[in-house]
Design an enzyme around this catalytic site. Structure first.
Site, mmCIF file in Angstrom:
data_model
loop_
_atom_site.group_PDB
_atom_site.id
_atom_site.type_symbol
_atom_site.label_atom_id
_atom_site.label_comp_id
_atom_site.label_asym_id
_atom_site.label_seq_id
_atom_site.Cartn_x
_atom_site.Cartn_y
_atom_site.Cartn_z
ATOM 1 N N HIS A 67 35.332 33.561 40.376
ATOM 2 C CA HIS A 67 35.111 33.576 41.802
ATOM 3 C C HIS A 67 35.372 32.039 42.376
ATOM 4 O O HIS A 67 35.315 31.190 41.460
ATOM 5 C CB HIS A 67 33.469 33.651 41.776
ATOM 6 C CG HIS A 67 33.115 33.831 43.417
ATOM 7 N ND1 HIS A 67 32.833 32.807 44.113
ATOM 8 C CD2 HIS A 67 32.806 34.866 44.213
ATOM 9 C CE1 HIS A 67 32.396 33.162 45.399
ATOM 10 N NE2 HIS A 67 32.265 34.520 45.272
ATOM 11 N N ASP B 95 28.872 30.784 34.837
ATOM 12 C CA ASP B 95 28.505 31.333 36.303
ATOM 13 C C ASP B 95 27.892 32.811 36.029
ATOM 14 O O ASP B 95 28.703 33.832 35.634
ATOM 15 C CB ASP B 95 29.670 31.465 37.389
ATOM 16 C CG ASP B 95 29.699 32.554 38.628
ATOM 17 O OD1 ASP B 95 28.463 33.025 38.673
ATOM 18 O OD2 ASP B 95 30.444 32.479 39.400
ATOM 19 N N GLN C 267 26.808 37.335 38.795
ATOM 20 C CA GLN C 267 26.702 38.850 38.479
ATOM 21 C C GLN C 267 26.036 39.542 37.270
ATOM 22 O O GLN C 267 26.132 40.704 36.835
ATOM 23 C CB GLN C 267 28.176 39.528 38.533
ATOM 24 C CG GLN C 267 28.973 38.892 39.699
ATOM 25 C CD GLN C 267 28.344 39.836 40.841
ATOM 26 O OE1 GLN C 267 27.661 40.834 40.958
ATOM 27 N NE2 GLN C 267 28.671 39.454 42.159
ATOM 28 N N LYS D 252 21.308 38.593 44.888
ATOM 29 C CA LYS D 252 21.997 39.675 44.286
ATOM 30 C C LYS D 252 21.122 40.543 43.163
ATOM 31 O O LYS D 252 21.419 41.359 42.543
ATOM 32 C CB LYS D 252 23.045 39.210 43.639
ATOM 33 C CG LYS D 252 24.294 38.667 44.448
ATOM 34 C CD LYS D 252 25.225 38.041 43.518
ATOM 35 C CE LYS D 252 26.495 36.917 44.158
ATOM 36 N NZ LYS D 252 27.245 37.887 45.187
ATOM 37 N N CYS E 171 36.877 36.872 46.929
ATOM 38 C CA CYS E 171 36.665 35.513 46.643
ATOM 39 C C CYS E 171 37.284 35.126 45.147
ATOM 40 O O CYS E 171 36.919 34.146 44.217
ATOM 41 C CB CYS E 171 35.496 34.794 46.738
ATOM 42 S SG CYS E 171 34.597 35.004 48.321
HETATM 43 N N1 7TS Z 1 30.059 33.725 41.296
HETATM 44 C C1 7TS Z 1 30.195 35.021 41.274
HETATM 45 C C2 7TS Z 1 30.739 35.548 40.100
HETATM 46 C C3 7TS Z 1 29.767 35.771 42.422
HETATM 47 O O1 7TS Z 1 30.064 37.103 42.612
HETATM 48 C C4 7TS Z 1 29.358 35.246 43.628
HETATM 49 C C5 7TS Z 1 29.097 35.824 45.038
HETATM 50 C C6 7TS Z 1 29.314 33.752 43.517
HETATM 51 C C7 7TS Z 1 29.635 33.074 42.501
HETATM 52 C C8 7TS Z 1 28.830 33.114 44.698
HETATM 53 O O2 7TS Z 1 27.281 33.204 44.721
HETATM 54 P P1 7TS Z 1 26.566 32.801 46.199
HETATM 55 O O3 7TS Z 1 25.351 33.620 46.328
HETATM 56 O O4 7TS Z 1 26.310 31.299 45.992
HETATM 57 O O5 7TS Z 1 27.549 33.185 47.392
HETATM 58 N N2 7TS Z 1 29.800 37.193 45.134
HETATM 59 C C9 7TS Z 1 30.168 38.002 45.956
HETATM 60 C C10 7TS Z 1 30.781 39.106 46.108
HETATM 61 O O6 7TS Z 1 31.444 39.486 44.861
HETATM 62 N N3 7TS Z 1 31.033 39.609 47.303
HETATM 63 O O7 7TS Z 1 30.290 38.924 47.863
HETATM 64 C C11 7TS Z 1 29.862 37.715 47.211
#
Ligand code: 7TS
Length: 407
Positions: free
Chosen positions: A117, A194, A197, A220, A359
Site C-alpha cells: 500500500h 504493515d 489487513q 478496519k 492505493c
Molecule cells: N496499509 C494497508 C495494507 C492498508 O490496507 C491500508 C488502508 C493502509 C495501510 C492505510 O491505512 P489507514 O487506516 O491509515 O488509511 N487500505 C485501504 C483500502 O484497501 N481501501 O481503502 C483503504
C-alpha cells in the site's frame, strides 16, 4: 460456514438490502463499540494527564486501560510500547520519519515489496530520496506472493530496513512474516510490518514475531476511524527522537532545550484520542468474543465460495494466491468491463465493492492492469452477499454484451 454477526451491526440492520463488501477499506461498527464510546463521553470525558480532579483521573485511567487492552489483543506484553496513532499511515510515517531519517545514510538501501500500500511505500521512498539511499522493490511470484528467493538476493550489507505488509489489501496475500524477517535479520536490517489487513482478520502475536515495528488501524477491525497503533521494541523506541512536539510528550522545557517524557507519551504529542481508544478496546473485546480463528475461517469459507463461483463466470480473472494463502479479499477483473463501471452497476443492486488501484499503484503496474474490482469480507458477511455479487456481475456482463451498447 460459521454464523454471520450481521445482527450486531446497526448500519447493516437498518439496511437489510445492503451487501457491504468493502471491509478492507473500513469495517462497519458493532453496537458494542458505539455504546462504549457514547458511555465514555457521557460519564468519563475530560482531558487526560492534566487535571487533579477525579473526572480527569478517570479519563486518564480509561485511556491507560484501552492501551493495555489493545496491546493484549496484538500480543504485546509491554503496553507502553504501543503508541496510539491516527492509524496505519501515521504509524508507518512515524517509523520512517523518527527512525529512517536518523539512521539511513547515503548509499544505504531500503527494501519494500511490490505488494505494498502507498502508506508503506511512499514514506520509505521519501526517506531514500532525502538520505541519498536506494529503494529496492522485491519482486513477486506469479500468484502475487513475496518471492523469498528474490528477496534473499536483494538484501545485502547496505540494507537498513525491510518493510512489508503482513497481508496485502489489494490481492489478499498473507505473507510469511517470520520467513521474511529472518532474511532481513540475516543482514541486520530493521523489520517493519504493515499489519493493517492482518490484525482485523487473524490472531497476531507481536511478541512472537521477529519484527521491530508493527502498524495497524482501528477502523478496519470494528473500531472507530481516527485511531490505530504502532507496536515497537522498547530498545529501539528508547533511542528514537520524538516525531511531533507539544503537550504531553515533554519532561522539562527550558528556553533553549527540552527533555522528553517516557514511552509511550514521547510519541503522543497533544491531547490524546481517548474516546476512539476506548472504542478500539471495545472492538478488541468484541472480536475476542468471536475468536480470531473463527473470524478467519468465516472469511476463508466465503473467499472459497466466491472464488469457485467466479470461476464459472466467463471473462473473470481472480488475482492472488490460493484462498488458503489469502485473507478475506477477492480481487478480480471482468473482461471488457472497467472495474469502475462494474462497481457503479453493482451499486444499483446494493452491492458495495471497491474498484481502483487500492492505493497500490506499483502493484497494479506489475499486474499490468490499471485497476481491479475488490470484494472483501468480514464477520457480518454472508453467503447471500456472495450470491448478490455474482448475480450483479452477470447483470453487468449482460449490459455490456447488449447490442444497443455496442452501437
Ligand atoms: N496499509 C494497508 C495494507 C492498508 O490496507 C491500508 C488502508 C493502509 C495501510 C492505510 O491505512 P489507514 O487506516 O491509515 O488509511 N487500505 C485501504 C483500502 O484497501 N481501501 O481503502 C483503504
Amino acid at each position: 460456514m460459521t454464523v454471520s454477526r450481521r445482527a450486531d451491526f446497526p448500519l447493516l440492520v437498518a439496511n437489510p438490502e445492503l451487501h457491504y463488501l468493502d471491509s478492507a477499506a473500513t469495517s462497519q461498527k458493532p453496537k458494542a463499540v458505539l455504546d462504549a464510546m457514547r458511555a465514555y463521553y457521557e460519564h468519563d470525558n475530560a482531558n487526560p494527564h492534566r487535571g487533579a480532579y477525579d473526572l480527569s483521573v478517570r479519563a486518564t485511567q480509561r485511556y491507560h486501560d484501552a492501551r493495555t487492552r489493545v496491546a493484549r489483543f496484538i500480543g504485546l506484553a509491554d503496553a507502553d510500547c504501543l503508541i496510539f496513532t491516527r492509524g496505519t499511515t501515521e504509524a508507518l510515517n512515524l517509523v520512517a520519519t523518527a527512525w529512517g531519517h536518523a539512521n539511513v545514510q547515503a548509499g544505504d538501501e531500503i527494501v519494500v515489496t511490490g505488494l505494498e500500500h502507498h502508506a508503506n511505500f511512499v514514506p520509505w521512498q521519501q526517506v531514500a530520496r532525502a538520505r541519498g539511499a536506494a529503494l529496492r522493490v522485491c519482486p513477486l511470484t506469479e500468484d502475487q506472493r513475496v518471492d523469498l528467493d528474490a528477496l534473499r538476493g536483494l538484501v545485502g550489507s547496505r540494507t537498513r530496513v525491510v518493510a512489508f505488509s503482513h497481508v496485502s489489501n489489494a490481492v489478499g496475500t498473507v505473507n510469511p512474516v517470520n520467513d521474511i524477517a529472518q532474511i532481513a535479520r540475516s543482514v541486520g536490517a530493521l523489520v517493519v510490518v504493515d499489519g493493517a489487513q492482518a490484525v482485523p482478520h487473524m490472531r497476531v502475536g507481536f511478541d512472537a514475531l521477529d519484527v521491530d515495528f508493527y502498524a495497524f488501524s482501528g477502523h478496519k477491525m470494528c473500531g472507530p476511524m481516527g485511531i490505530g497503533g504502532l507496536a515497537g521494541r522498547r530498545a529501539i523506541l528508547e533511542t528514537m527522537s520524538p516525531y511531533q512536539f507539544g503537550g504531553d510528550m515533554i519532561e522539562f522545557v527550558r528556553d533553549d532545550y527540552s527533555t522528553w517524557n517516557v514511552l509511550p507519551h514521547k510519541f503522543e504529542a497533544g491531547t490524546p484520542n481517548v474516546a476512539d481508544a476506548v472504542g478500539l478496546a471495545a472492538a478488541c473485546d468484541y472480536l475476542d468474543g468471536i475468536g480470531m480463528d473463527a473470524v478467519l475461517s468465516h472469511e476463508r469459507a466465503l473467499v472459497r465460495l466466491l472464488s469457485s463461483r467466479l470461476a464459472e463466470v466467463e471473462g473473470v480473472h481472480v488475482f492472488g494466491p490460493q484462498p488458503e494463502q489469502r485473507s478475506g479479499v477477492v480481487s478480480f477483473t471482468v473482461a471488457d468491463i472497467h472495474p469502475h463501471d462494474l462497481a457503479t452497476i453493482l451499486d444499483k443492486d446494493g452491492v458495495c465493492i471497491r474498484a481502483g488501484h487500492h492505493c497500490a499503484q506499483p502493484l497494479m503496474r506489475r499486474l499490468g492492469v490499471p485497476a481491479t474490482a475488490r470484494a472483501s469480507f468480514y464477520v457480518y458477511s454472508e453467503e447471500r452477499d456472495v450470491d448478490a455479487l455474482v448475480r450483479a456481475i452477470e447483470r453487468a456482463r449482460a449490459i455490456f454484451a447488449s447490442p444497443q451498447l455496442v452501437e
